[in-house]
Design a protein around this motif. Structure first.
Motif, short mmCIF file in Angstrom:
data_model
loop_
_atom_site.label_atom_id
_atom_site.label_comp_id
_atom_site.label_asym_id
_atom_site.label_seq_id
_atom_site.Cartn_x
_atom_site.Cartn_y
_atom_site.Cartn_z
N ALA A 159 7.15 8.06 5.01
CA ALA A 159 7.00 6.63 5.30
C ALA A 159 8.19 5.90 4.72
CB ALA A 159 5.71 6.09 4.71
N SER A 160 8.48 4.72 5.25
CA SER A 160 9.56 3.90 4.71
C SER A 160 9.26 2.44 4.98
CB SER A 160 10.90 4.28 5.34
OG SER A 160 10.90 4.01 6.73
N GLY A 161 9.81 1.55 4.16
CA GLY A 161 9.60 0.13 4.30
C GLY A 161 9.64 -0.53 2.94
N PRO A 162 9.36 -1.81 2.85
CA PRO A 162 9.31 -2.50 1.56
C PRO A 162 8.22 -1.92 0.67
CG PRO A 162 9.43 -4.07 3.37
CD PRO A 162 9.16 -2.75 3.98
N HIS A 163 8.42 -2.02 -0.61
CA HIS A 163 7.50 -1.46 -1.60
C HIS A 163 6.08 -1.98 -1.41
CE1 HIS A 163 5.68 -0.37 -5.41
NE2 HIS A 163 5.61 -1.65 -5.79
N ARG A 164 5.93 -3.29 -1.29
CA ARG A 164 4.58 -3.87 -1.21
C ARG A 164 3.88 -3.48 0.09
NH1 ARG A 164 3.70 -7.28 -5.40
NH2 ARG A 164 5.56 -7.91 -6.57
N LEU A 165 4.66 -3.35 1.16
CA LEU A 165 4.06 -2.94 2.43
C LEU A 165 3.53 -1.50 2.33
CD1 LEU A 165 3.50 -3.66 5.40
CD2 LEU A 165 5.77 -2.73 5.95
N LEU A 166 4.31 -0.62 1.70
CA LEU A 166 3.86 0.76 1.54
C LEU A 166 2.64 0.85 0.63
CD1 LEU A 166 7.23 2.74 1.20
CD2 LEU A 166 5.75 2.54 3.19
N LEU A 167 2.57 -0.01 -0.37
CA LEU A 167 1.39 -0.01 -1.23
C LEU A 167 0.12 -0.33 -0.43
CD1 LEU A 167 2.51 -1.85 -4.52
CD2 LEU A 167 1.83 0.54 -4.28
N ASP A 168 0.27 -1.24 0.53
CA ASP A 168 -0.90 -1.64 1.32
C ASP A 168 -1.28 -0.59 2.35
OD1 ASP A 168 -1.09 -4.00 -0.07
OD2 ASP A 168 0.10 -5.15 1.36
N ARG A 169 -0.28 0.08 2.92
CA ARG A 169 -0.53 0.91 4.11
C ARG A 169 -0.56 2.41 3.86
NH1 ARG A 169 3.07 -2.05 8.87
NH2 ARG A 169 2.06 -4.12 8.73
N ASP A 170 0.01 2.89 2.75
CA ASP A 170 0.10 4.34 2.55
C ASP A 170 -0.65 4.72 1.27
OD1 ASP A 170 1.24 7.02 1.72
OD2 ASP A 170 2.33 6.74 3.60
N LYS A 171 -1.78 5.42 1.43
CA LYS A 171 -2.59 5.79 0.28
C LYS A 171 -1.87 6.76 -0.65
CE LYS A 171 -7.02 5.19 2.67
NZ LYS A 171 -8.27 5.85 3.08
N GLY A 172 -1.13 7.71 -0.05
CA GLY A 172 -0.42 8.68 -0.88
C GLY A 172 0.65 8.00 -1.73
N TYR A 173 1.37 7.06 -1.13
CA TYR A 173 2.40 6.31 -1.86
C TYR A 173 1.75 5.50 -2.98
CZ TYR A 173 6.14 2.94 -2.77
OH TYR A 173 7.10 2.15 -3.38
N ARG A 174 0.64 4.83 -2.66
CA ARG A 174 -0.04 4.01 -3.66
C ARG A 174 -0.56 4.88 -4.81
NH1 ARG A 174 -2.97 1.51 -0.44
NH2 ARG A 174 -4.90 2.72 -0.52
N ALA A 175 -1.08 6.04 -4.50
CA ALA A 175 -1.58 6.94 -5.54
C ALA A 175 -0.47 7.40 -6.47
CB ALA A 175 -2.26 8.14 -4.90
#
Length: 570
Positions: free
Chosen positions: A541-557
């Motif tokens: 995945a790629s994009g702004p940090h806050r967007l990835l936090l909202d949309r990607d569970k693996g990234y947020r974890a």
């Protein structure tokens, strides 16, 4: 002797013996002078028994005091000449040895610099240290064979020829003595070469571990692992000691035979000559000269044994030096021009795309994956990365290095003033240095040192804390001001407050320039224009940090350390 800034020449790296011969040929005049001085010195020593025999036979006769005085004067003159030749021989051989030492050190250092970042990937630090500290001196010492070595052969032949005029049987014993000694010591010297090779390999491994322990002692102490690694090192050191004992055992036998066999050789020659004198086959003066010749030959015969020992050790050392010098730098076959201005960097292996003039962050659960991307984008090792429309490895390496900088968080820091560590040999004005130090939030590091930027720091920055070293490395990278900066984990050793300040200042300092950072810190990721999330080395995945936090569970974890929210990160 080789000039400090002179060209050491192109070494012969086809083998240990060839390298030793090349060192001798690099100083032919001095090598020849050493052989001449050594030969003249030993021949003049061998002349003393002849002069003594003439003094006994011709001078110890009633009424021939003048003849005795003449032969005595000749012996005194020969002694003075022998002393002068010994001084010149020793001085010349010292210069030969030092030239070989300095020339090899210069070759090793220049080649290490030529290999650059490829060096630690090809050979361990312990091997390089052991080559520079031990092997260089060992092979240089062996070059002394050109003086007394050649002289020993010459005097052996001269004495054998002189003995033929006195007695055939005595000459035969002398001529056969050295081959017999060589046959007796040969197997030992070959065994020594094998044990020395094994010892040398173990020594290089242990030296590397010493460096690792010294560098990580503070971390090991904090983790409570100091005693564990200390015990492991003690065990490895014990095995090396046992191997050293085996080397010492063989060496002691070689040295014992080197002293004992010549003494037995002298006794055999003396006994035979005394029997001949008792039978009237030779005169008393000739008996004295035979004893003198045999005594003189103890030195050359012992040196033959010692020379074999030194050469066998030297060829082992030379092979290690040659193995290092054979390492080829990364191939540079680039001929295509680089993009004229900022251009996109793409890594097909991972799918990462780095937009020019932007701050991009690479995130992965395995830091090795993001570091590998940085290495490929910086052309450290094989790569298929593209710089604009041109393959990165098709561009001359010098141009890549001038415009693209990979700043490793464990990059070396050399001993010396802090200013030199930050400027890395570049000429930089004080204002630029101050700006780089501020951008790296390293002002407190400078203020805390007694002489500020002029304070001398130890090698690898060991006199600084881990966080201070990391900020010094970042300041060095920012001062270089490359077109493309790839910073690997630039804030991993910093506390949250300092890391937040670094994130803001890094973005400000690199505004409008291509910057890539690898990190999992939310403080750093939050200031990035684009975050690229890698899973198993591929873009997930790629994009702004806050967007990835909202949309990607693996990234947020991963970045929020919230392993209960979403899938386990692979």
């Amino acid at each position: 002797m080789i000039d400090t800034y002179g060209d050491p020449g192109i070494p012969d790296t086809r083998g240990g013996w060839r390298y030793l011969w090349w060192l001798a040929l690099r100083q032919p005049g001095r090598s020849l002078a050493g052989a001449v001085f050594g030969s003249a010195w030993l021949v003049l020593m061998a002349a003393q028994p002849y002069l003594l025999s003439r003094a006994v036979d011709d001078g110890l006769v009633p009424g021939r005091l003048g003849v005795l005085a003449a032969w005595t004067g000749a012996m005194f003159a020969a002694g003075v000449g022998c002393a002068w030749l010994s001084i010149m021989r020793h001085r010349t051989m010292t210069r030969v040895r030092m030239d070989a030492n300095f020339r090899t050190v210069k070759l090793v250092v220049e080649h290490a610099a030529r290999l650059g970042a490829a060096l630690p990937r090809r050979v361990g630090a312990g091997e390089v240290v052991t080559v520079g500290v031990g092997d260089v001196q060992t092979l240089a010492q062996a070059l002394t064979v050109m003086g007394p070595g050649v002289g020993s052969v010459v005097v052996y032949a001269a004495v054998a020829a002189q003995l033929l005029t006195i007695s055939g049987p005595v000459a035969a014993v002398v001529l056969l003595g050295v081959p017999v000694i060589a046959l007796l010591t040969g197997p030992l010297t070959r065994r020594l070469q094998g044990t020395e090779t094994e010892y040398r390999e173990r020594q290089g491994i242990l030296t590397a571990r010493i460096g690792d322990l010294a560098g990580g002692l503070r971390v090991l102490g904090g983790l409570g692992g100091k005693s564990l690694f200390s015990d492991a090192f003690a065990e490895d050191s014990g095995r090396l000691r046992e191997q050293g004992y085996r080397v010492g055992a063989v060496t002691s036998w070689v040295q014992a035979l080197g002293l004992g066999l010549p003494t037995l050789f002298l006794a055999a020659v003396t006994w035979l000559a005394a029997r001949l004198a008792a039978e009237g086959a030779i005169t008393v003066g000739e008996l004295v000269s035979v004893y003198g010749y045999a005594a003189v030959l103890i030195g050359p015969v012992a040196f033959f044994v010692e020379m074999s020992h030194d050469l066998n050790r030297a060829v082992v050392a030379a092979r290690r030096v040659v193995a290092l010098l054979r390492l080829a730098p990364e191939p540079d076959e680039g001929t295509l021009p680089a993009p004229e201005g900022p251009a996109e960097l793409r890594d097909p292996a991972s799918g990462v795309r780095v937009a020019p003039g932007r701050l991009t962050a690479l995130v992965s659960a395995r830091s090795a994956d993001t570091a590998a991307v940085a290495d490929r984008l910086g052309r450290y090792g094989p790569t298929e990365a593209l710089w604009g429309d041109v393959r990165l490895d098709a561009v001359p390496l010098a141009e890549v290095r001038a415009r693209v900088l990979v700043a490793d968080n464990e990059a070396d820091l050399f001993a010396g003033p802090l200013l030199e560590a930050v400027s890395a040999g570049r000429t930089a004005d004080e204002a630029a240095v101050r700006r780089a130090v501020r951008a790296a939030v390293a002002e407190d590091v400078v203020r805390g040192l007694p002489e500020g930027l002029d304070t001398v720091v130890s090698g690898q920055g060991r006199s600084l804390s881990g966080g201070q070293r990391q900020r010094v490395r970042l300041a060095r990278a920012l001062l270089a001001d490359p077109e493309v900066l790839l910073a690997v984990e630039p804030t991993s050793a910093l506390d949250a407050h300092t890391e937040s300040a670094v994130a803001g200042r890094l973005r400000e300092a690199r505004e409008g320039r291509t910057t890539v950072v690898t990190s999992t810190s939310p403080l750093l990721l939050d200031v990035a224009d684009t975050v690229v999330f890698l899973v198993d080395g591929k873009v997930a995945a790629s994009g702004p940090h806050r967007l990835l936090l909202d949309r990607d569970k693996g990234y947020r974890a991963l970045v929020a350390r919230d392993l209960s929210d979403g899938e386990a990160v692979r």
